[in-house]
Motif scaffolding. Structure first.
Motif, mmCIF file in Angstrom:
data_model
loop_
_atom_site.group_PDB
_atom_site.id
_atom_site.type_symbol
_atom_site.label_atom_id
_atom_site.label_comp_id
_atom_site.label_asym_id
_atom_site.label_seq_id
_atom_site.Cartn_x
_atom_site.Cartn_y
_atom_site.Cartn_z
ATOM 1 N N SER A 72 -50.393 -21.395 -14.301
ATOM 2 C CA SER A 72 -49.563 -22.587 -14.433
ATOM 3 C C SER A 72 -49.428 -22.965 -15.899
ATOM 4 O O SER A 72 -50.156 -22.466 -16.761
ATOM 5 N N ARG A 73 -48.515 -23.894 -16.143
ATOM 6 C CA ARG A 73 -48.299 -24.419 -17.499
ATOM 7 C C ARG A 73 -47.934 -25.890 -17.364
ATOM 8 O O ARG A 73 -47.164 -26.278 -16.487
ATOM 9 N N SER A 74 -48.495 -26.722 -18.238
ATOM 10 C CA SER A 74 -48.227 -28.156 -18.179
ATOM 11 C C SER A 74 -48.185 -28.691 -19.599
ATOM 12 O O SER A 74 -49.102 -28.425 -20.396
ATOM 13 N N LEU A 75 -47.168 -29.461 -19.918
ATOM 14 C CA LEU A 75 -47.025 -29.977 -21.282
ATOM 15 C C LEU A 75 -46.022 -31.128 -21.322
ATOM 16 O O LEU A 75 -45.159 -31.246 -20.473
ATOM 17 N N PRO A 76 -46.144 -31.995 -22.346
ATOM 18 C CA PRO A 76 -45.164 -33.071 -22.523
ATOM 19 C C PRO A 76 -43.988 -32.590 -23.366
ATOM 20 O O PRO A 76 -44.104 -31.648 -24.157
ATOM 21 N N ILE A 77 -42.858 -33.260 -23.195
ATOM 22 C CA ILE A 77 -41.664 -32.998 -24.007
ATOM 23 C C ILE A 77 -41.142 -34.353 -24.477
ATOM 24 O O ILE A 77 -40.822 -35.222 -23.652
ATOM 25 N N VAL A 78 -41.062 -34.520 -25.785
ATOM 26 C CA VAL A 78 -40.588 -35.773 -26.365
ATOM 27 C C VAL A 78 -39.373 -35.475 -27.229
ATOM 28 O O VAL A 78 -39.404 -34.552 -28.068
ATOM 29 N N ASP A 79 -38.284 -36.237 -27.032
ATOM 30 C CA ASP A 79 -37.129 -36.055 -27.888
ATOM 31 C C ASP A 79 -36.484 -37.408 -28.162
ATOM 32 O O ASP A 79 -36.594 -38.351 -27.376
ATOM 33 N N LEU A 80 -35.799 -37.470 -29.308
ATOM 34 C CA LEU A 80 -35.121 -38.684 -29.743
ATOM 35 C C LEU A 80 -33.770 -38.271 -30.324
ATOM 36 O O LEU A 80 -33.706 -37.541 -31.314
ATOM 37 N N ASP A 81 -32.705 -38.748 -29.686
ATOM 38 C CA ASP A 81 -31.337 -38.435 -30.107
ATOM 39 C C ASP A 81 -30.711 -39.710 -30.666
ATOM 40 O O ASP A 81 -30.760 -40.771 -30.022
ATOM 41 N N SER A 82 -30.103 -39.610 -31.852
ATOM 42 C CA SER A 82 -29.517 -40.794 -32.481
ATOM 43 C C SER A 82 -28.287 -40.390 -33.271
ATOM 44 O O SER A 82 -28.155 -39.252 -33.728
ATOM 45 N N GLY A 83 -27.373 -41.348 -33.433
ATOM 46 C CA GLY A 83 -26.164 -41.049 -34.174
ATOM 47 C C GLY A 83 -25.393 -42.291 -34.556
ATOM 48 O O GLY A 83 -25.606 -43.378 -34.008
ATOM 49 N N LEU A 84 -24.491 -42.105 -35.515
ATOM 50 C CA LEU A 84 -23.596 -43.156 -35.981
ATOM 51 C C LEU A 84 -22.162 -42.673 -35.859
ATOM 52 O O LEU A 84 -21.890 -41.462 -35.904
ATOM 53 N N ILE A 85 -21.227 -43.610 -35.741
ATOM 54 C CA ILE A 85 -19.812 -43.270 -35.622
ATOM 55 C C ILE A 85 -19.029 -44.168 -36.572
ATOM 56 O O ILE A 85 -19.004 -45.401 -36.397
ATOM 57 N N PHE A 86 -18.404 -43.541 -37.585
ATOM 58 C CA PHE A 86 -17.559 -44.266 -38.532
ATOM 59 C C PHE A 86 -16.106 -43.862 -38.295
ATOM 60 O O PHE A 86 -15.814 -42.714 -37.941
ATOM 61 N N GLU A 87 -15.191 -44.804 -38.510
ATOM 62 C CA GLU A 87 -13.765 -44.540 -38.320
ATOM 63 C C GLU A 87 -12.976 -45.052 -39.508
ATOM 64 O O GLU A 87 -13.356 -46.035 -40.150
ATOM 65 N N ARG A 88 -11.850 -44.368 -39.772
ATOM 66 C CA ARG A 88 -10.905 -44.850 -40.775
ATOM 67 C C ARG A 88 -9.535 -44.288 -40.459
ATOM 68 O O ARG A 88 -9.400 -43.276 -39.754
ATOM 69 N N ASN A 89 -8.508 -44.944 -40.947
ATOM 70 C CA ASN A 89 -7.136 -44.464 -40.811
ATOM 71 C C ASN A 89 -6.805 -43.548 -41.970
ATOM 72 O O ASN A 89 -7.140 -43.842 -43.126
ATOM 73 N N THR A 90 -6.142 -42.448 -41.657
ATOM 74 C CA THR A 90 -5.774 -41.488 -42.692
ATOM 75 C C THR A 90 -4.460 -40.828 -42.304
ATOM 76 O O THR A 90 -3.916 -41.059 -41.210
ATOM 77 N N SER A 91 -3.917 -40.028 -43.197
ATOM 78 C CA SER A 91 -2.674 -39.301 -42.928
ATOM 79 C C SER A 91 -2.826 -37.869 -43.410
ATOM 80 O O SER A 91 -3.580 -37.584 -44.352
#
Length: 813
Positions: free
Chosen positions: A524-543
């Protein structure tokens, strides 16, 4: 009104199968199962939907009558008349004329632009007599008649309006409004609203008065209820030359399915010889049908193939089969190592079914079985089929609710690659069960479980059962421009190995080819898994290039921690190393299956920018990222080392770049690239470019590279030279093998009522798509010429040529 059953795709009759055999309806290099799917009917103006760029397989083009002359419909057609005769019996009759004479107020003598209209019926003539009491009529001089299904012009037409009866004679022309069919006749007898009989008749879907092909018959009976025309003493002519006589001929006058012969097939391959087939379609009921396809192989003998489809309340399915009672050819004459086939029964069966059991539960099965490992190579009809190495079969019960899902079933695999031993086939999962929970605790917190229990079975290797459990708790904090998603999971994987497990073992990582026996019955195998997902979202008008866009900038960080566990004592049942790509930056395991869980102390950093047009459509997406390793990746597959694993003890993974762009509706570009900063070599690369040419043309180019495995160029095109002519081409070249894997050149011609395709193919037999065949350094090649002709409106369908083109050319339609 005619009606196409919604349950099954329409099957269309071609009762002139022998005629097409004479002119070579089609020939293909392969001789496998054939599917005959009709084109959906187009509107009379020839309009159709353009396939979006990037679509893997486009739907077939409908019959297109846009190339017909503008006056294909007789000039007096009134588009505003009703299209349904249901109200004909209760509708009022309206009469118009320049002059009206009625001495007894019952019989009216009309002259000068006479027009009699009732519901969907309209009669025009120079003069007419009409009995208001009996509804008898007698029209003469430039008679023009229209109802929901046809147009008709003649010198003389008389009959009864209430009974929908009529007889027309003299310079008689007609056109069917449902099928574009038209022709001439010596006499037409309208028996009632649903039946008509024509004498000394011609019929075609070509331009009125310009019939490239036509059917001539002594008598033609049209049944608008069944959508069938039955001709007696009929001949079929091509450019005025008769090439087939039939005492009885049935064909469609609309786009409904009909019992009868489909297009025949003529083909040739080196392993089957010449092949001729004549499929016969059985329209058994609106919700089930069948096709029987007798075939004759010059080398192997007669075969019976077929297909049955059904649609019942809560269930639908399909059965395909091919059966050869006794093979006349011995494969050992081609190769001394081949399995003997002389006198053997050969068969292939495919069955799919989907059934709703009760609310929230369903049953699905997909069975694929062949009589032997050589079957697809001997009878396959395309490069995709003959390159198939494994036939997968499964049957499952599925259940789901608001916060849970479950499944129970089994998977079976059959080796159909004659060059490989059965030991390469996957384990049977016999049976397999899953249960998953995703339960929200409040607005931002959730808990859940993913679980799987499998019994793995395979001859002459270690067998056993495996249970994999992964309960977790996670949170989702987010705002309009940010998100943070922590998650904590615990993964337990336990095994119950069958008796005899001590006779097998795992390969040592350090000693290639040496094994150590399994010593634990229940590892058998037993273990913890820890993860942290994070992000930012910036917007601007362009051409860009004069167009306005919304541009986003989306940085993202993903941290993953998994402690190391030694897993060398665990068997490998269904686990492999997954190919590294952009999405591997944000996953908790680099292995598929539960037999290995990687250790990790990693931080993935990525950034994505997008361009969104004013309608919110994503026109460009560009992503870049890398994983930084704080500890070495120690979990490896048996008989591997750090140089063969994409995750190594280096400080960082490959740099990954991914681009998808469609700034114009006519151009599409996709690309991905991975560069290894440690070896300073490119690991993988891909480039796909697609351009639309007109409404139905497309140009494709792609390049694929994977270090030490694959390097290929691929180009294809559908180039419209004019409204009637299209050039076709497809070329695949392997740099590693220094040879052309497949090449095709073709030409298509289409006019108002005929479509002709001619293709020439050259392809490698036994090519696996990655490396040269294991049985020879120079796999054999085959050549084929495919020819297909289609008489529009006469049971058009997708034959082998259409199927091959839609699979081989991205965007073909």
């Amino acid at each position: 009104m005619t009606r196409t059953p919604r349950h099954l795709p329409p099957r269309r009759l071609l009762a002139v199968a022998a005629a097409l055999a004479l002119i070579g309806a089609q020939a293909d290099a392969g001789t496998g199962s054939h599917s005959h799917h009709p084109h959906p009917k187009a509107s009379l103006d020839g309009s159709e939907t353009v396939c979006p760029l990037g679509t893997f397989i486009c739907p077939p083009r409908p019959d297109n009558f846009a190339l017909c002359r503008p006056n294909a419909m007789l000039s007096f057609y009134d588009p505003f008349l009703p299209k349904d005769p249901a109200l004909r019996d209760t509708s009022k009759t309206y009469v118009e004329a320049e002059h009206v004479d009625s001495s007894n107020k019952t019989v009216y003598h009309l002259s000068g632009r006479v027009k009699i209209t009732r519901d969907d019926q309209q009669l025009r003539a120079d003069r007419a007599d009409y009995n208001d009491s009996t509804t008898d009529y007698d029209a003469r001089g430039d008679v023009r008649y229209q109802d929901y299904s046809q147009l008709l012009s003649a010198d003389h037409l008389w009959g009864n309006e209430d009974a929908s009866r009529g007889i027309a004679k003299g310079h008689l022309r007609f056109q069917m409004l449902k099928s574009h069919g038209n022709g001439t006749a010596q006499q037409v007898h309208m028996l009632d609203a649903k039946h008509s009989r024509y004498r000394e008749v011609t019929y075609s879907t070509c331009d009125v008065g310009h019939h490239l092909w036509e059917i001539r018959a002594q008598k033609l009976t049209v049944n608008k209820v069944s959508g069938r025309g039955v001709a007696q003493n009929a001949t079929m002519r091509l450019d005025g030359v008769p090439f087939l006589y039939l005492p009885w001929l049935s064909f469609p006058v609309d786009n409904r399915r009909m019992t009868g012969f489909l297009y025949p097939t003529f083909a040739h391959t080196s392993r089957g010889g010449y092949m001729f087939s004549a499929p016969f379609y059985l329209n058994l009921a609106p919700n089930y049908d069948a096709t029987l396809e007798p075939r004759l192989y010059s080398l192997r003998g007669p075969m019976l193939a077929g297909q049955a489809r059904y649609l019942l309340p809560g269930t639908h399915g399909q059965l395909d089969f091919e059966y050869l009672s006794s093979d006349r050819f011995d494969d050992t004459t081609l190769s001394s190592t081949a399995t003997p086939t002389l006198g053997h029964k050969r068969w292939l069966a495919k069955y799919t079914d989907s059934t709703a059991l009760w609310p929230g539960w369903s049953f699905s099965t997909n069975i694929n079985r062949a009589s032997d490992r050589n079957y697809l190579r001997d009878f396959g009809n395309n490069l995709y089929t003959i390159s198939t190495g494994t036939l997968a079969s499964n049957a499952y019960i599925y259940g789901s609710g608001n916060w849970w899902s479950a499944s129970f079933g089994a998977d079976y695999y059959q080796n159909v690659d004659p060059s490989l031993p059965d030991s390469v086939v996957q384990y049977k999962r016999w049976p397999r069960a899953t249960f998953n929970v995703d339960l929200p605790l409040n607005r931002w917190l959730e808990t859940g479980l993913t679980s799987e229990a499998v019994a793995f079975r395979k001859y002459d290797v270690v067998e056993g059962d495996r249970l994999d459990l992964a309960p977790y708790i996670g949170a989702d904090f987010q705002g309009p421009a940010w998100f943070v998603r922590p998650k904590l999971a615990w993964r337990y994987t336990g095994y119950q190995l069958n008796n005899g497990y001590q006779n097998y073992g795992y390969y040592s990582q350090l000693s290639t080819g040496q094994t150590s026996p399994f010593t634990d019955h229940t590892p058998s195998r037993s273990l913890p898994i820890v993860d942290l997902d994070s992000g930012l979202i910036f917007e601007r008008n362009t051409s860009l290039f004069g167009n306005s866009y919304t541009q986003t900038l989306e940085p993202r960080l993903y941290y993953l921690y998994v402690p190391y566990r030694n897993q060398d004592n665990l068997p490998l049942f269904d686990t492999t190393l997954m190919s590294f790509d952009y999405w591997q930056l944000f996953t908790t395991n680099e292995y598929s299956g539960a037999d290995r869980q990687m250790n990790a102390n990693n931080l993935s950093a990525a950034v994505t920018t997008r361009l969104l047009d004013d309608g919110g459509v994503e026109r460009l997406s560009l992503s870049f990222g890398q994983i930084r390793y704080f500890t070495p990746q120690r979990v490896q597959l048996p008989n591997s080392n750090t140089t063969t694993n994409l995750y190594t003890d280096y400080a960082g993974s490959d740099y990954v770049v991914q681009l998808d762009s469609q700034l114009s509706d006519n151009w599409r570009l996709s690309s991905s690239y991975q560069w290894n900063p440690n070896t300073r070599l490119t690991d993988t690369g891909m480039l796909e470019l697609q351009r639309r040419v007109g409404l139905d043309g497309v140009l494709n180019f792609s390049y694929r590279f994977r270090r030490n495995l694959l390097e290929q160029y691929d180009a294809s095109m559908v180039y419209p030279v004019s409204d009637r002519w299209r050039l076709l081409g497809h070329w695949t070249y392997s740099v590693k093998d220094r040879r052309t894997v497949e090449a095709m050149a073709g030409l298509q011609y289409e006019n108002c009522c005929v479509k002709l395709s001619v293709l020439e193919r050259h392809y490698v037999r036994g090519y696996d798509g990655l490396v040269t065949s294991t049985t020879t350094t120079n796999p054999g090649t085959d050549n084929a010429i495919m020819f297909e002709i289609e008489f529009k409106g006469m049971g058009a369908f997708n034959g082998q040529t259409e199927t091959y083109l839609r699979r081989g050319i991205l965007g073909y339609q």
